[in-house]
Design an enzyme around this catalytic site. Structure first.
Site, mmCIF file in Angstrom:
data_model
loop_
_atom_site.group_PDB
_atom_site.id
_atom_site.type_symbol
_atom_site.label_atom_id
_atom_site.label_comp_id
_atom_site.label_asym_id
_atom_site.label_seq_id
_atom_site.Cartn_x
_atom_site.Cartn_y
_atom_site.Cartn_z
ATOM 1 N N GLY A 49 4.162 1.206 -2.784
ATOM 2 C CA GLY A 49 4.133 1.339 -4.229
ATOM 3 C C GLY A 49 2.761 1.728 -4.731
ATOM 4 N N ASP A 50 2.596 1.686 -6.035
ATOM 5 C CA ASP A 50 1.388 2.116 -6.719
ATOM 6 C C ASP A 50 0.907 0.962 -7.595
ATOM 7 O OD1 ASP A 50 -0.563 3.259 -8.288
ATOM 8 O OD2 ASP A 50 0.617 5.013 -8.848
ATOM 9 N N PHE A 51 -0.236 0.369 -7.239
ATOM 10 C CA PHE A 51 -0.679 -0.811 -7.993
ATOM 11 C C PHE A 51 -1.112 -0.476 -9.414
ATOM 12 C CE2 PHE A 51 -4.519 -0.072 -5.108
ATOM 13 C CZ PHE A 51 -5.325 0.534 -6.062
ATOM 14 N N ASP A 72 0.856 -1.195 0.000
ATOM 15 C CA ASP A 72 0.000 0.000 0.000
ATOM 16 C C ASP A 72 0.886 1.237 0.000
ATOM 17 O OD1 ASP A 72 -2.318 1.698 0.262
ATOM 18 O OD2 ASP A 72 -3.337 0.030 1.261
ATOM 19 N N HIS A 107 -13.719 -2.590 -7.195
ATOM 20 C CA HIS A 107 -15.019 -1.909 -7.262
ATOM 21 C C HIS A 107 -14.884 -0.386 -7.245
ATOM 22 C CE1 HIS A 107 -16.059 -1.277 -2.691
ATOM 23 N NE2 HIS A 107 -14.804 -1.003 -2.929
#
Length: 337
Positions: A226-228, A202, A246
């Protein structure tokens, strides 16, 4: 014995007034009324002295909530806790205080009030109301962000255990919880499968409140920032996306899923934990949540067929949908061969 359904006119009126009950619930939760009743029932006058509120106004809000099963009012006009009101206490097992404050905060309340415009245009008014997209706003407003993340942790604590126990993680060696927040779900996975290792993935400001170490799993779980949208940690057997897809459009979801497909070990899988909207007219929590997404975010709740299409575009194949004791389902995807 089944209850008699309300008269059609009564049903419409009750639905129309529903926001009043939500507002009252939010107000007394914010004021901390439930915490003041732990030692026994109190009058609105005494509560108001303790809380610094207007006694008449507090009484009227509590009277409404007592009629809905939250609090009780006795013959002397004193209010007491019910099992539902117990969940509004701040220091109690399974507290939903943070969840109520999160669900009723302005980031959801204000856009819902403009739902007609959203339905006309297909676009959320969130950016116009708050000046930036949902998650950008949470990152820029420390108070709103903290309320949201605490509330999500509170809401998730109800479901994490039952969901984790609905899937057999024991054959796997490493699981990554993508956008895993404070680690509540991953803690349940680690408890259910003593041999598996975890990665909580996250943003740094979210991981700062991680509960992994307090739960005793620091030796079996690492934290990764990090950045998913860009990439996810490589080499794991299982990638969990719980309450992530969602939030986003189909196009963005496909990108996230492709990142998982590229990173996972041979024989790995992706577990999407979201509601799966069933066919038919029966009530389902996912249908309420879907309209909440419609109002504030670009995402949506999805059907099994819609998940299948997302997976196919990402080089994955929907292998099964596993129901859980909650409103959520585990939608499993494997690499398309």
């Amino acid at each position: 014995m089944t209850s008699t359904p309300p008269h059609p006119a009564q049903l419409i009126v009750e639905l129309g007034f529903g926001f009043i009950v939500s507002g009252a619930l939010a107000a007394v939760t914010e004021l901390g009324v439930a915490d003041r009743l732990v030692q026994g029932p109190k009058s609105a006058a005494l509560l108001s002295e303790e809380l610094g509120t207007d006694a008449s106004s507090l009484y009227r809000a509590l009277r409404l909530l007592a009629s809905a099963g939250v609090f009780t009012e006795d013959a002397e006009g004193r209010f007491g806790l019910t099992p539902a009101a117990e969940l509004l206490r701040s220091q109690t097992q399974g507290s939903l205080r943070d969840a109520v404050l999160m669900l009723t905060q302005n980031i959801f309340w204000a856009p819902t009030g403009e739902l007609a415009d959203t339905i006309r245009t297909g676009k959320t008014p969130f950016d116009r109301i708050f000046g930036k997209p949902f998650f950008d706003y949470l990152a820029s407003d420390a108070a709103a962000g903290a309320t949201f993340h605490r509330g999500m942790s509170s809401l998730s604590d109800l479901e994490n255990g039952p969901i984790a126990r609905s899937y057999d993680f024991s054959p796997f060696q490493k699981v990554v919880d993508i956008g895993g927040g404070h680690g509540g779900f991953l803690i349940e996975v680690l408890q259910s499968s003593p041999k598996i290792r975890g990665v909580l993935f996250d943003h740094a400001h979210v991981l700062a409140e991680s509960r992994i170490a307090r739960a005793g799993f620091a030796d079996r779980c690492e934290h990764a920032t990090g950045d998913f949208f860009q990439e996810v940690p490589a080499g794991a057997d299982v990638y969990v996306l719980k309450r992530i897809l969602h939030d986003w459009s189909d196009e963005v979801c496909v990108g996230i899923l492709r990142n998982c497909r590229s990173a996972m070990a041979p024989g790995g899988r992706v577990l999407v934990v979201d509601t799966v909207i069933p066919p038919g007219n029966a009530p389902h929590g996912g249908k309420v949540l879907d309209v909440m997404m419609l109002a504030s975010l670009p995402g949506r709740e999805r059907t099994e067929a819609e998940f299948g299409k997302l997976f196919a575009q990402a080089g994955l194949r929907l292998s099964r949908v596993i129901p859980t004791p909650t409103a959520m389902s585990i939608t499993e995807a494997v690499a398309e061969t």
